[in-house]
Design an enzyme around this catalytic site. Structure first.
Site, PDB file in Angstrom:
ATOM      1  N   LYS A  40      -1.808  -0.240  16.750  1.00 25.09           N
ATOM      2  CA  LYS A  40      -2.957   0.352  16.204  1.00 25.09           C
ATOM      3  C   LYS A  40      -3.987  -0.053  17.216  1.00 25.09           C
ATOM      4  CE  LYS A  40      -2.833  -2.008  12.684  1.00 25.09           C
ATOM      5  NZ  LYS A  40      -3.169  -2.745  11.479  1.00 25.09           N
TER       6      LYS A  40
ATOM      7  N   GLY B  49     -11.225  -3.358   6.105  1.00 27.15           N
ATOM      8  CA  GLY B  49      -9.982  -2.970   5.344  1.00 27.15           C
ATOM      9  C   GLY B  49      -9.179  -1.824   5.908  1.00 27.15           C
ATOM     10  N   THR B  50      -9.644  -1.370   7.332  1.00 30.87           N
ATOM     11  CA  THR B  50      -8.933  -0.251   7.734  1.00 30.87           C
ATOM     12  C   THR B  50      -7.436  -0.499   7.947  1.00 30.87           C
ATOM     13  OG1 THR B  50      -9.407  -1.078   9.865  1.00 30.87           O
ATOM     14  CG2 THR B  50     -10.829   0.603   9.138  1.00 30.87           C
ATOM     15  N   GLY B  51      -7.100  -1.597   8.366  1.00 28.01           N
ATOM     16  CA  GLY B  51      -5.549  -1.676   8.618  1.00 28.01           C
ATOM     17  C   GLY B  51      -4.651  -1.833   7.304  1.00 28.01           C
ATOM     18  N   CYS B  52      -5.208  -2.237   6.388  1.00 32.26           N
ATOM     19  CA  CYS B  52      -4.583  -2.331   4.976  1.00 32.26           C
ATOM     20  C   CYS B  52      -4.333  -0.982   4.507  1.00 32.26           C
ATOM     21  CB  CYS B  52      -5.681  -3.047   3.834  1.00 32.26           C
ATOM     22  SG  CYS B  52      -5.867  -4.794   4.420  1.00 32.26           S
TER      23      CYS B  52
ATOM     24  N   THR C  70     -15.659  -0.975   8.983  1.00 35.95           N
ATOM     25  CA  THR C  70     -14.230  -0.918   9.069  1.00 35.95           C
ATOM     26  C   THR C  70     -13.367  -1.850   8.371  1.00 35.95           C
ATOM     27  OG1 THR C  70     -14.551  -1.888  11.006  1.00 35.95           O
ATOM     28  CG2 THR C  70     -14.567   0.514  11.285  1.00 35.95           C
TER      29      THR C  70
HETATM   30  N1  LIG Z   1     -13.816   3.550  14.324  1.00 34.99           N
HETATM   31  C1  LIG Z   1     -12.644   4.161  14.064  1.00 34.99           C
HETATM   32  N2  LIG Z   1     -12.613   5.493  14.138  1.00 34.99           N
HETATM   33  C2  LIG Z   1     -11.528   6.325  13.767  1.00 34.99           C
HETATM   34  N3  LIG Z   1     -10.240   5.465  13.535  1.00 34.99           N
HETATM   35  C3  LIG Z   1     -10.206   4.052  13.387  1.00 34.99           C
HETATM   36  C4  LIG Z   1     -11.510   3.303  13.788  1.00 34.99           C
HETATM   37  N4  LIG Z   1     -11.162   2.006  13.796  1.00 34.99           N
HETATM   38  C5  LIG Z   1      -9.895   1.852  13.424  1.00 34.99           C
HETATM   39  N5  LIG Z   1      -9.297   3.200  13.371  1.00 34.99           N
HETATM   40  C6  LIG Z   1      -7.920   3.327  12.958  1.00 34.99           C
HETATM   41  O1  LIG Z   1      -7.592   2.874  11.594  1.00 34.99           O
HETATM   42  C7  LIG Z   1      -6.210   2.192  11.442  1.00 34.99           C
HETATM   43  C8  LIG Z   1      -6.233   0.757  11.487  1.00 34.99           C
HETATM   44  O2  LIG Z   1      -6.385   0.157  12.804  1.00 34.99           O
HETATM   45  P1  LIG Z   1      -7.274  -1.113  13.176  1.00 34.99           P
HETATM   46  O3  LIG Z   1      -6.792  -1.434  14.547  1.00 34.99           O
HETATM   47  O4  LIG Z   1      -8.616  -0.991  12.697  1.00 34.99           O
HETATM   48  O5  LIG Z   1      -6.496  -2.240  12.192  1.00 34.99           O
HETATM   49  P2  LIG Z   1      -6.547  -3.523  11.808  1.00 34.99           P
HETATM   50  O6  LIG Z   1      -7.671  -4.289  12.850  1.00 34.99           O
HETATM   51  O7  LIG Z   1      -5.433  -4.127  11.409  1.00 34.99           O
HETATM   52  O8  LIG Z   1      -7.793  -3.087  10.376  1.00 34.99           O
HETATM   53  P3  LIG Z   1      -8.341  -4.427   9.505  1.00 34.99           P
HETATM   54  O9  LIG Z   1      -7.840  -5.715  10.193  1.00 34.99           O
HETATM   55  O10 LIG Z   1      -9.762  -4.330   9.723  1.00 34.99           O
HETATM   56  O11 LIG Z   1      -7.749  -4.232   8.240  1.00 34.99           O
HETATM   57  C9  LIG Z   1      -5.748   2.789  12.868  1.00 34.99           C
HETATM   58  O12 LIG Z   1      -5.268   4.056  12.684  1.00 34.99           O
HETATM   59  C10 LIG Z   1      -7.081   2.798  13.960  1.00 34.99           C
HETATM   60  O13 LIG Z   1      -6.665   4.068  14.896  1.00 34.99           O
HETATM   61  C1  LIG Z   2      -7.169 -10.273   1.113  1.00 36.51           C
HETATM   62  C2  LIG Z   2      -7.270  -9.643   2.553  1.00 36.51           C
HETATM   63  N1  LIG Z   2      -6.432  -9.023   3.118  1.00 36.51           N
HETATM   64  C3  LIG Z   2      -6.667  -8.509   4.516  1.00 36.51           C
HETATM   65  C4  LIG Z   2      -7.644  -8.189   5.015  1.00 36.51           C
HETATM   66  C5  LIG Z   2      -7.712  -7.693   6.461  1.00 36.51           C
HETATM   67  O1  LIG Z   2      -8.994  -6.881   6.346  1.00 36.51           O
HETATM   68  P1  LIG Z   2     -10.105  -6.877   7.573  1.00 36.51           P
HETATM   69  O2  LIG Z   2      -9.537  -7.273   9.044  1.00 36.51           O
HETATM   70  O3  LIG Z   2     -10.436  -5.747   7.632  1.00 36.51           O
HETATM   71  O4  LIG Z   2     -11.011  -8.210   7.220  1.00 36.51           O
HETATM   72  C6  LIG Z   2      -8.768  -9.208   4.386  1.00 36.51           C
HETATM   73  N2  LIG Z   2     -10.166  -9.180   4.859  1.00 36.51           N
HETATM   74  N3  LIG Z   2      -8.541  -9.761   3.093  1.00 36.51           N
END
Ligand SMILES: Nc1ncnc2c1ncn2[C@@H]1O[C@H](COP(=O)(O)OP(=O)(O)OP(=O)(O)O)[C@@H](O)[C@H]1O
Ligand SMILES: Cc1ncc(COP(=O)(O)O)c(N)n1
Length: 279
Positions: free
Chosen positions: A174, A208-211, A206
């Site tokens: 991602k 929780g975007t990855g979750c 942002t």
């Molecule tokens: N500012 C943004 N605008 C649009 N899309 C975004 C943005 N930030 C993240 N994304 C999208 O959100 C999804 C999750 O990506 P990201 O790389 O943020 O994951 P992550 O770091 O594992 O997330 P987190 O650790 O915050 O839960 C991907 O599809 C990414 O392209």
């Molecule tokens: C319980 C739990 N699972 C996953 C994340 C990652 O999300 P983020 O990187 O956005 O803090 C988090 N903060 N907490």
């Protein structure tokens, strides 16, 4: 029958990430969500203030209880804490062999707190990834899994190949953490590689975007969609959740899991670009 899905992850008391983000996403996408807790975090948008892990016995009992009763077609994992818990989850996944297993290799929270012990990375690579059908690292997580730095697009492709070689079919690296003007995710399978691109939204909210993205992907796969369609739909869901942010909390605020409802009729362009080579 309604698709039934499972998340194996940690609880975020702040409600934006972890189990809470997963269940909200499942609900919004109309699949029935079940959940197995691996840890409880005392957390808000400013940071993680405490972590208490659930025993491996209790994690296994939860997975058995869900798998013995429901027809789980797709499962995702999130925060797994340490090697012991990774091994317990991997063993259970090996027993049940769900059709889709999406591993979100959560390592560090947005605020910088560690959600996975450094010593657990080897267990993640050798025990959990071989049970996964898809792994969804962000760029720093992909660097750790592949054991290399990612600076260029060629590095990203190389890292995806290195991670595939560990024994997972589909790798999605991602692009949330890159400095690109667009949010571009790279998908690599045995036979193809493509990038899915959406406009980057300027916001600090942002959490929780990855979750949320991996939960949406899990739900879309449970509907039987193709990989490409499932990724595009999950990308649209996370884009709308970020775009309709709630501006709540004092730190990195959560995304809005009902953003897709508010976005009805809005045009967003999600581009899919195929690579001519997967090498
Ligand atoms: N500012 C943004 N605008 C649009 N899309 C975004 C943005 N930030 C993240 N994304 C999208 O959100 C999804 C999750 O990506 P990201 O790389 O943020 O994951 P992550 O770091 O594992 O997330 P987190 O650790 O915050 O839960 C991907 O599809 C990414 O392209
Ligand atoms: C319980 C739990 N699972 C996953 C994340 C990652 O999300 P983020 O990187 O956005 O803090 C988090 N903060 N907490």
């Amino acid at each position: 029958m309604k698709p039934q899905v499972l998340t194996i992850a940690g609880s975020d008391s702040g409600g934006g990430a972890g189990i809470q983000a997963d269940l909200k996403t499942f609900q919004e996408l109309g699949v029935f969500g079940t959940s197995v807790l691996t840890a409880i975090t005392a957390q808000n948008t400013l940071g993680v203030h405490g972590i208490e892990a659930i025993s491996t016995e209790m994690i296994t009992r939860q997975i058995d209880a869900v798998a013995d009763d429901f027809s789980i077609t797709a499962c995702k994992t999130g925060m797994l804490v340490d090697a012991e818990r990774i091994e317990a989850v991997a063993k259970a996944l090996e027993r049940y062999r769900f059709e889709h297993v999406v591993v979100d290799p959560v390592m560090v929270a947005k605020g910088g707190a560690s959600l996975l012990q450094v010593s657990a990375v080897e267990a993640l690579r050798t025990k959990l990834l071989p049970q996964a059908t898809i792994v969804t690292p962000n760029i720093p997580e992909a660097e750790v899994l592949a054991g290399m730095e990612i600076r260029t697009e060629a590095d990203r492709m190389k890292a995806a190949q290195v991670i595939r070689a560990i024994g997972v079919d589909i790798v999605i690296i991602k692009g949330g953490h890159s400095n690109d003007v667009e949010a571009v995710d790279l998908i690599v399978t045995e036979s193809e590689a493509f990038r899915v691109k959406a406009p980057r939204i300027q916001t600090k909210d942002t959490h929780g975007t990855g979750c949320t993205f991996s939960a949406a992907l899990t739900a879309e796969l449970a509907y039987g969609k193709t990989l490409r369609q499932a990724v595009v739909d999950a990308k649209r869901f996370i884009h709308q959740a970020i775009a309709h942010g709630l501006s709540i909390g004092q730190g990195h605020g959560p995304t809005n899991h009902w953003g897709h409802r508010l976005a009805k009729g809005e045009q967003i362009t999600i581009d899919v670009m195929y690579e001519t080579s997967t090498r």
